[in-house]
Design an enzyme around this catalytic site. Structure first.
Site, PDB file in Angstrom:
ATOM      1  N   CYS A 304      48.059   7.773  53.533  1.00  0.00           N
ATOM      2  CA  CYS A 304      47.106   6.847  52.918  1.00  0.00           C
ATOM      3  C   CYS A 304      47.622   5.416  52.973  1.00  0.00           C
ATOM      4  O   CYS A 304      48.806   5.158  52.756  1.00  0.00           O
ATOM      5  CB  CYS A 304      46.848   7.254  51.469  1.00  0.00           C
ATOM      6  SG  CYS A 304      45.648   6.201  50.614  1.00  0.00           S
ATOM      7  N   CYS A 306      46.313   2.936  51.013  1.00  0.00           N
ATOM      8  CA  CYS A 306      45.914   2.197  49.818  1.00  0.00           C
ATOM      9  C   CYS A 306      47.124   1.525  49.182  1.00  0.00           C
ATOM     10  O   CYS A 306      48.260   1.946  49.379  1.00  0.00           O
ATOM     11  CB  CYS A 306      45.241   3.134  48.816  1.00  0.00           C
ATOM     12  SG  CYS A 306      46.366   4.138  47.819  1.00  0.00           S
ATOM     13  N   CYS A 309      49.636   3.796  47.364  1.00  0.00           N
ATOM     14  CA  CYS A 309      50.525   4.588  48.216  1.00  0.00           C
ATOM     15  C   CYS A 309      51.526   3.712  48.958  1.00  0.00           C
ATOM     16  O   CYS A 309      52.629   4.164  49.278  1.00  0.00           O
ATOM     17  CB  CYS A 309      49.701   5.404  49.211  1.00  0.00           C
ATOM     18  SG  CYS A 309      48.839   6.801  48.466  1.00  0.00           S
TER      19      CYS A 309
END
Length: 372
Positions: A304, A306, A309
């Site tokens: 991920c 994002c 993360c």
């Protein structure tokens, strides 16, 4: 029709499309984060936008009670009020009214219920629901309906569906058509194929910008939900968007896309974030679990991108969750919404490339392998 829908690609019954509205475009399949009371919980609007979300959901019932539709209108509408410039779809309030079984009375005219905030009596009719959504400046307005409870015998489901269809016609008369604004009808009929087909036909006779499938994800289970969808979507017009209301887990979404659905909403990614759960490509993670407390080398999902993360590890998020720190639920919510939008991006790419069936099979195999 006041919004435009372009069907860009099909792979089997899975569809890739684009909805053009007064507040921007929506690439489909699309997932709408739920901003029930004028906010996506634990997220700033710019953070929601960064996940890739193009449309969010607001709720007529909650916003009419607080702060009030007329007040939101005076303050410039919901887009300005909550600082979300993109499209907003508003639930009509029918689902929330269904859940107030101890506090409401349904008649042909509409619903009288008692506010869960101050106990005052309020009348909600199709006309008032549409008026509220107009005052909120909803990009996509939902017709007022009765969400049929589950389980329901055929006769009960039929009576409920027929009432919703009469309310749908009244909703269409009350809607103020404007360029780039749309009105969606809601198919009801419980888990009965004949009622779903009848409802879909009645809605098309009225004419809507899009067609939602309501009354599912209310306890019937995934298998029966998929069977009902399989029986319903062939009766919906190919040239208009299809919206499955209140769904769901990633596996529910992928299965519904396989059955021809274009749009989704659900509180699950934000609610999970507030209860210590992260959704990943390897299944859900419970960050309350002690096995994460010393894992300082692994993000929530290694694949991920994002911010949660990229900057934080499982050990830290575990600590925040156990300590009930607000930052923990913020990071988990951010990650979960990002994951859902990543799922939608991959679904759109797979359909466009003619590889949806392979994606679907891999997804199911991995879900079974992880118990998720």
């Amino acid at each position: 029709m006041t919004t435009k829908f372009d069907l860009l690609a099909e792979d089997g019954t899975a569809r890739r499309g684009r909805i053009t509205t007064a507040h921007g475009t929506i690439e489909t399949p699309a997932f709408m984060p739920v901003g029930t009371a004028g906010t996506v919980k634990a997220m700033r609007p710019e953070e929601v936008e960064a996940t890739g979300a193009e449309i969010i959901l607001g709720n007529t019932y909650h916003l009419m009670l607080r702060p009030g539709a007329e007040r939101v209108d005076r303050l410039g509408g919901l887009h300005k009020f909550m600082r979300w410039p993109g499209p907003i779809l508003t639930d009509s309030g029918g689902f929330q009214v269904m859940s107030l079984s101890e506090l409401r009375k349904i008649t042909e005219d509409g619903v009288r219920f008692r506010s869960h905030i101050d106990g005052s009596y309020i009348d909600l009719t199709p006309e008032r629901s549409i008026q509220i959504q107009n005052l909120l400046d909803a990009t996509i307005t939902m017709a007022f309906d009765e969400c049929t409870p589950f389980p329901a015998e055929h006769a009960v489901a039929a009576k409920s569906m027929q009432l919703s269809m009469r309310w749908a016609k009244r909703s269409s008369y009350a809607f103020k058509a404007r360029a780039g604004y749309g009105l969606f009808g809601i198919v009801q009929g419980g888990v009965y194929e004949d009622l779903r087909a009848e409802s879909a036909g009645m809605l098309q006779d009225i004419g809507f910008d899009g067609y939602a499938v309501g009354g599912l994800a209310v306890g019937e289970g995934q298998e029966q939900m998929f069977e009902t969808l399989q029986a319903t979507t062939p009766h919906l017009p190919r040239a208009r968007p299809r919206y499955l209301m209140g769904v769901g887990k990633p596996a529910d979404i992928v299965g519904a896309v396989a059955r021809g659905v274009d749009m989704f909403d659900c509180v699950l990614p934000t609610r999970s974030g507030r209860t210590g759960q992260a959704w990943t490509w390897d299944g859900p993670l419970n960050l309350r679990n002690a096995k994460h407390r010393d894992d300082a080398n692994t993000p929530l999902d290694p694949t991920c991108e994002c911010p949660a993360c990229q900057k934080y590890d499982r050990a830290y998020v575990h600590h925040l969750t156990k300590a009930q720190e607000v930052l923990g639920l913020m990071l988990l919510t951010q990650h979960n919404l990002w994951h859902y939008q990543d799922l939608m991006r991959q679904l759109r790419t797979a359909i466009s490339d003619g590889k949806f069936q392979a994606f679907h099979q891999r997804f199911i195999a991995k879900a079974k392998g992880t118990g998720g």
